[in-house]
Motif scaffolding. Structure first.
Motif, mmCIF file in Angstrom:
data_model
loop_
_atom_site.group_PDB
_atom_site.id
_atom_site.type_symbol
_atom_site.label_atom_id
_atom_site.label_comp_id
_atom_site.label_asym_id
_atom_site.label_seq_id
_atom_site.Cartn_x
_atom_site.Cartn_y
_atom_site.Cartn_z
ATOM 1 N N PHE A 151 0.486 4.787 1.485
ATOM 2 C CA PHE A 151 -0.314 5.653 2.358
ATOM 3 C C PHE A 151 0.236 7.082 2.425
ATOM 4 O O PHE A 151 -0.131 7.847 3.307
ATOM 5 N N ILE A 175 -8.695 0.978 3.287
ATOM 6 C CA ILE A 175 -7.338 0.945 2.733
ATOM 7 C C ILE A 175 -7.286 0.353 1.328
ATOM 8 O O ILE A 175 -6.251 0.467 0.651
ATOM 9 N N TYR A 206 0.836 -1.199 0.000
ATOM 10 C CA TYR A 206 0.000 0.000 0.000
ATOM 11 C C TYR A 206 0.872 1.250 0.000
ATOM 12 O O TYR A 206 1.979 1.247 0.562
#
Length: 436
Positions: free
Chosen positions: A52, A91, A50
């Motif tokens: 972020f 997410i 991911y």
């Protein structure tokens, strides 16, 4: 070098890089984890990568948690710090790709496993329990914080040894109770932790992200930060039995300087390497200043500084007596190198690394000031300690279902067990939960 004697018997398939550092610090732990975690320079949760970056300043818990974990596998930390299902859904839009390599951690979080089953039951239980104990925790924290300053002023104004000791104990308790707050979103109470010369930002890494997630393993910074003075790893190549007996002699000294050593290490690292100091590192100085002005001229500034250093040493000693004998060190508790249970569930791993203080449960004050309800706190660190007692029914139910149990003893038994663990050099061949 420890790596030469290490075998893949614990929570990871790779020996942690940071343990070969000449100076073990929070920063070296982070740097080593970024090198080891196969997170591809971003954030890894399970087998997905991911990004972020754009979410750092939007994170409801504050930017620190996201910013400081870039380049790491945060699977277990993500699960433990988010009780609701909303974050897992949110997410998805930040996923950039599947991970190129497998996770180095052997711990699991299966939907039908111990932790996820318990977590679902806790979510339901929290809908009905009384939330007023959270307010009581806040009042206890505030009362002890004010007591620290009041006893400190009294020790300076009247040159009282009794007031000095009480100030040291109150300072110790202030630091411990403040730990109840730094696992969650940013708040003012967490900064009172800094009054003990330690720092909430550093401890959010060493305690919340390292120790809480990987207790008693080589990835536990709180295990390695006391070496070579104290060594709980049952490995004769790290520290011989003869030197472990020496630990019993040096232990009181290590306790008394622990707070100072934390500050000194961080200052040294900041001057020689990267700056890891913050504005709130100055908060401990408020104590001698309040002592000086609160004594209304009856004590010199130099005397107040001397009293402050003495009370901090008392607090450091008391903190270690409480903290290092709170839950994690006993020959019956899992430590790196011991046999592991077949079920690698992260929640069961937490249970295997803890023996709770059964003598504290009758008092919320004692639980807050002595790291009580330790298993539930490790499993659900963002919950206020005041709420944890209401979760025991579902904890017991889930432990029974997965054929595990809550182990308890009193403080004296913990102290005895911790000293036995300091001498243990042979790994336990019997895995937790395997029976006699």
């Amino acid at each position: 070098m420890v790596i030469e004697t290490w075998k893949n018997s614990g929570i990871a398939t790779k020996f942690p890089t940071y343990r070969n550092s000449s100076l073990v610090t929070v920063h070296s732990w982070q740097t080593g984890k970024q090198q080891d975690d196969e997170a591809e320079g971003l954030w890894r949760i399970k087998d997905s990568i991911y990004d972020f970056t754009s979410f750092i300043d939007k994170h409801p818990g504050g930017p620190f948690w996201i910013r400081e974990t870039k380049g790491m596998d945060i699977t277990e930390a993500f699960e433990a710090h988010h009780l609701t299902t909303a974050p897992e859904k949110m997410i998805a839009k930040y996923k950039v790709r599947d991970a190129a390599k497998p996770r180095i951690y052997t711990l699991t979080l299966h939907e039908d496993g111990f932790y996820k089953t318990l977590k679902e039951r806790v979510r339901e239980q929290l809908k009905t329990i009384d939330k007023t104990p959270k307010r009581k925790s806040d009042l206890i924290h505030l009362g002890i914080l004010l007591s620290t300053y009041l006893f400190a002023v009294a020790s300076a104004k009247y040159d009282s040894l009794l007031a000095l000791i009480l100030a040291g104990v109150a300072l110790c308790w202030t630091v411990i109770v403040s730990h109840n707050y730094f696992h969650r979103r940013d708040n003012w109470q967490m900064y009172a932790f800094n009054l003990g010369m330690m720092n909430v930002c550093s401890w959010r890494i060493s305690h919340a992200i390292s120790h809480h997630i990987y207790p008693n393993s080589y990835m536990d910074l709180e295990l390695s930060m006391f070496e070579p003075l104290l060594c709980w790893v049952p490995n004769p190549h790290i520290k011989s039995k003869a030197l472990r007996y020496v630990s019993w002699v040096t232990e009181p000294f290590a306790y008394a300087i622990a707070f100072f050593l934390q500050l000194g290490t961080r200052i040294f690292y900041s001057l020689r390497h990267a700056n890891i100091m913050y504005w709130h590192d100055l908060l401990p100085l408020t104590i001698p200043l309040v002592m000086y002005y609160g004594s209304f001229g009856s004590a010199t500034l130099l005397f107040c500084v001397r009293q402050w250093l003495a009370m901090t040493s008392i607090a450091s000693f008391a903190f270690c007596v409480i903290g290092l004998n709170a839950a994690h060190h006993d020959p019956e508790i899992y430590h790196e190198g011991d046999a592991t249970r077949e079920d690698r569930d992260w929640g069961l791993f937490q249970v295997d690394t803890i023996i709770d203080r059964g003598d504290l449960k009758w008092s919320q004050f004692l639980v807050l000031t002595h790291f009580g309800d330790h298993i539930l706190h490790h499993l659900f660190p963002t919950l206020d300690h005041g709420l944890l007692p209401a979760l025991y029914p579902v904890l017991y139910e889930t432990l029974d279902q997965f054929k595990s149990k809550l182990r308890e003893c009193n403080h004296i038994e913990h102290i005895i067990g911790q000293h036995k663990q300091l001498l243990r050099t042979e790994p336990n061949p019997r895995a937790p939960g395997s029976g006699k």
